[in-house]
Design an enzyme around this catalytic site. Structure first.
Site, PDB file in Angstrom:
ATOM      1  N   LYS A 117       0.804  -1.137  -0.023  1.00  0.00           N
ATOM      2  CA  LYS A 117      -0.064  -0.016   0.178  1.00  0.00           C
ATOM      3  C   LYS A 117       0.962   1.073   0.021  1.00  0.00           C
ATOM      4  O   LYS A 117       0.202   2.282  -0.505  1.00  0.00           O
ATOM      5  CB  LYS A 117      -0.988   0.116   1.097  1.00  0.00           C
ATOM      6  N   LYS A 200      -3.562 -10.613  -7.140  1.00  0.00           N
ATOM      7  CA  LYS A 200      -4.851 -10.865  -6.155  1.00  0.00           C
ATOM      8  C   LYS A 200      -5.866  -9.788  -6.845  1.00  0.00           C
ATOM      9  O   LYS A 200      -5.506  -8.843  -7.183  1.00  0.00           O
ATOM     10  CB  LYS A 200      -4.461 -10.301  -4.870  1.00  0.00           C
ATOM     11  N   LYS A 203     -10.444  -4.688  -4.846  1.00  0.00           N
ATOM     12  CA  LYS A 203     -11.390  -3.733  -5.287  1.00  0.00           C
ATOM     13  C   LYS A 203     -10.696  -2.207  -5.787  1.00  0.00           C
ATOM     14  O   LYS A 203     -11.251  -1.328  -6.249  1.00  0.00           O
ATOM     15  CB  LYS A 203     -12.434  -3.621  -4.317  1.00  0.00           C
TER      16      LYS A 203
HETATM   17  P1  TYM Z   1     -10.751  -6.462   3.035  1.00  0.00           P
HETATM   18  O1  TYM Z   1     -11.900  -5.394   3.084  1.00  0.00           O
HETATM   19  O2  TYM Z   1      -9.482  -6.189   2.142  1.00  0.00           O
HETATM   20  O3  TYM Z   1     -11.208  -7.864   2.423  1.00  0.00           O
HETATM   21  C1  TYM Z   1     -12.315  -8.274   3.010  1.00  0.00           C
HETATM   22  C2  TYM Z   1     -11.979 -10.098   3.091  1.00  0.00           C
HETATM   23  O4  TYM Z   1     -11.882 -10.446   1.997  1.00  0.00           O
HETATM   24  C3  TYM Z   1     -10.921 -11.082   1.735  1.00  0.00           C
HETATM   25  N1  TYM Z   1     -10.288 -11.048   0.574  1.00  0.00           N
HETATM   26  C4  TYM Z   1      -9.881 -12.071  -0.427  1.00  0.00           C
HETATM   27  N2  TYM Z   1     -10.145 -13.332  -0.496  1.00  0.00           N
HETATM   28  C5  TYM Z   1      -9.759 -14.026  -1.297  1.00  0.00           C
HETATM   29  N3  TYM Z   1      -9.400 -13.639  -2.891  1.00  0.00           N
HETATM   30  C6  TYM Z   1      -9.362 -12.231  -2.837  1.00  0.00           C
HETATM   31  N4  TYM Z   1      -8.517 -11.541  -3.972  1.00  0.00           N
HETATM   32  C7  TYM Z   1      -9.652 -11.302  -1.992  1.00  0.00           C
HETATM   33  N5  TYM Z   1      -9.434  -9.994  -1.440  1.00  0.00           N
HETATM   34  C8  TYM Z   1      -9.914  -9.819  -0.215  1.00  0.00           C
HETATM   35  C9  TYM Z   1      -9.728 -10.576   2.669  1.00  0.00           C
HETATM   36  O5  TYM Z   1      -8.810 -11.712   3.253  1.00  0.00           O
HETATM   37  C10 TYM Z   1     -10.747 -10.406   3.979  1.00  0.00           C
HETATM   38  O6  TYM Z   1     -10.993 -11.424   4.522  1.00  0.00           O
HETATM   39  N6  TYM Z   1      -8.288  -5.909   7.084  1.00  0.00           N
HETATM   40  C11 TYM Z   1      -9.234  -6.596   6.683  1.00  0.00           C
HETATM   41  C12 TYM Z   1     -10.516  -6.308   7.241  1.00  0.00           C
HETATM   42  C13 TYM Z   1     -10.658  -6.405   8.765  1.00  0.00           C
HETATM   43  C14 TYM Z   1     -10.694  -7.563   9.422  1.00  0.00           C
HETATM   44  C15 TYM Z   1     -10.421  -7.200  10.878  1.00  0.00           C
HETATM   45  C16 TYM Z   1     -10.655  -8.887   9.351  1.00  0.00           C
HETATM   46  C17 TYM Z   1     -10.629  -5.296   9.611  1.00  0.00           C
HETATM   47  N7  TYM Z   1     -10.609  -5.937  10.826  1.00  0.00           N
HETATM   48  C18 TYM Z   1     -10.563  -8.139  11.818  1.00  0.00           C
HETATM   49  C19 TYM Z   1     -10.701  -9.897  10.137  1.00  0.00           C
HETATM   50  C20 TYM Z   1     -10.529  -9.323  11.366  1.00  0.00           C
HETATM   51  C21 TYM Z   1      -9.272  -6.150   5.287  1.00  0.00           C
HETATM   52  O7  TYM Z   1      -8.638  -5.494   4.557  1.00  0.00           O
HETATM   53  O8  TYM Z   1     -10.275  -6.820   4.576  1.00  0.00           O
END
Ligand code: TYM
Length: 337
Positions: A117, A200, A203
């Site tokens: 990032k 990967k 979004k």
């Molecule tokens: P975020 O919003 O980036 O993504 C949400 C969830 O989607 C999964 N993910 C994917 N899984 C498979 N293939 C992909 N291409 C892909 N892109 C995203 C992510 O692994 C995630 O599970 N930091 C976290 C949000 C968060 C969180 C937490 C998660 C904040 N606090 C506490 C667990 C526990 C995040 O960036 O998610």
């Protein structure tokens, strides 16, 4: 239903930073509803995480509500699980401060996601971006979660969560449950970009053809899959090393149809990539359409969503402040006699 004392707790969250992709859905959200029977689930819209990269304030507000509605449309029952918006419970920031005092800068600066990032947002490498994982650790530890369902990209953050929980417990006595990650065993844990299967699906990709969102309509979805980058040859076969593009599409098809990868391969034996890509596009569009319709229906009922948010905030705060009070006491903050 009240959160009980005997079932294990589960926590997960998703950032409302733009439209939610089928990667988010396959890797994480799709599993959330199914886990509600086994665990006491707590699910959050991680808006405080989202602001670590620049957000348009109006869009962030809109995306927060849209994600809350999407969670419900994907089967999260706000009566059964605690569903809330992270910033509504200040304990997340309060615990982050305390945990910052036992976290070393080197642990954060070497995080893959921080490095990625920072490179992508070179004009905005801020302290929040670096501290992002500690806020995530706080999310999880506040609820004494034993299980955290996430995609593969979050693995390093979960390792930090375990490290900090153990470090705190060793220093101040047993306080936090040390959580286990729940990462899918198959390739659904890492859905790849349609434009570049070595990356990967994200979004925040500048190329909108690289990802499919849960709000794309059928024509858009079919078009994006038609354009998906595939591999040389013409055989529909699962082989991530030799055929990363086709293998990614097989993973997506498998996730949305429930058919095994072997059955998917059989279905397209002797057919070309064109037929296969069209079938994947149609299967995804058909699966996403009812979710999108339900999300739209919920978004039209703002009063209901407000009520869900209020209920979630109260239930989450009750659990969170129980842990925070314990933490404050343990570290010696004077809480009165
Ligand atoms: P975020 O919003 O980036 O993504 C949400 C969830 O989607 C999964 N993910 C994917 N899984 C498979 N293939 C992909 N291409 C892909 N892109 C995203 C992510 O692994 C995630 O599970 N930091 C976290 C949000 C968060 C969180 C937490 C998660 C904040 N606090 C506490 C667990 C526990 C995040 O960036 O998610």
């Amino acid at each position: 239903m009240e959160i009980s004392e005997n079932k294990q707790k589960l926590f997960s969250a998703v950032q409302p930073s733009g439209a939610i992709t089928i990667g988010n859905y396959i890797g994480a959200i799709r599993n959330f509803a199914a886990l509600q029977d086994r665990y006491d689930c707590i699910y959050a819209v991680a808006d405080l995480h989202a602001i670590t990269v620049r957000q348009d304030p109006a869009a962030l507000r809109k995306n927060t509500l849209a994600l809350l509605a999407l969670f419900i449309a994907c089967g999260i029952d706000p009566q059964k699980s605690v569903l809330f918006v992270q910033s509504h419970v200040p304990a997340h920031c309060e615990l982050t401060w305390v945990l910052n005092t036992i976290t070393y800068p080197g642990e954060l600066s070497r995080m893959t996601q921080f490095k990625d990032k920072s490179a992508r947002h070179a004009d905005n490498v801020n302290m929040g971006l670096m501290d992002y994982p500690v806020l995530m650790v706080s999310d999880i530890l506040l609820y004494q979660a034993a299980c955290v369902p996430v995609g593969e990209d979050q693995k390093q953050h979960l390792e930090l969560t375990r490290d900090l929980a153990v470090r705190f417990n060793n220093r101040y006595g047993p306080t936090f449950t040390v959580p286990e990650p729940y990462i899918l065993k198959d390739s659904g844990a890492r859905v790849m970009s349609l434009a570049d299967p070595s990356r990967k699906m994200s979004k925040s990709d500048e190329n909108a053809n690289a990802f499919v969102t849960m709000t794309d309509d059928k024509d858009t979805i079919v078009r994006k899959f038609k354009r998906a980058v595939t591999d040389s040859g013409s055989e529909v076969r699962y082989d991530p090393a030799a055929k990363p593009g086709i293998s990614n599409l097989l993973t997506i098809y498998h996730a949305f149809t429930g058919k095994s990868i072997a059955d998917c391969e059989k279905e397209f034996a002797g057919k070309g990539y064109g037929d296969f890509k069209l079938a994947v596009g149609e299967a995804v569009a058909d699966a996403v359409a009812p979710i999108r319709a339900e999300q739209a229906r919920l978004l039209a009922d703002k009063a209901y969503l407000q009520e869900v948010m209020k209920g979630g905030r109260e239930r989450a705060a009750r659990l969170a402040y129980r842990t925070l009070a314990k933490v404050y006491r343990k570290v010696g903050l004077y809480m009165g006699e």
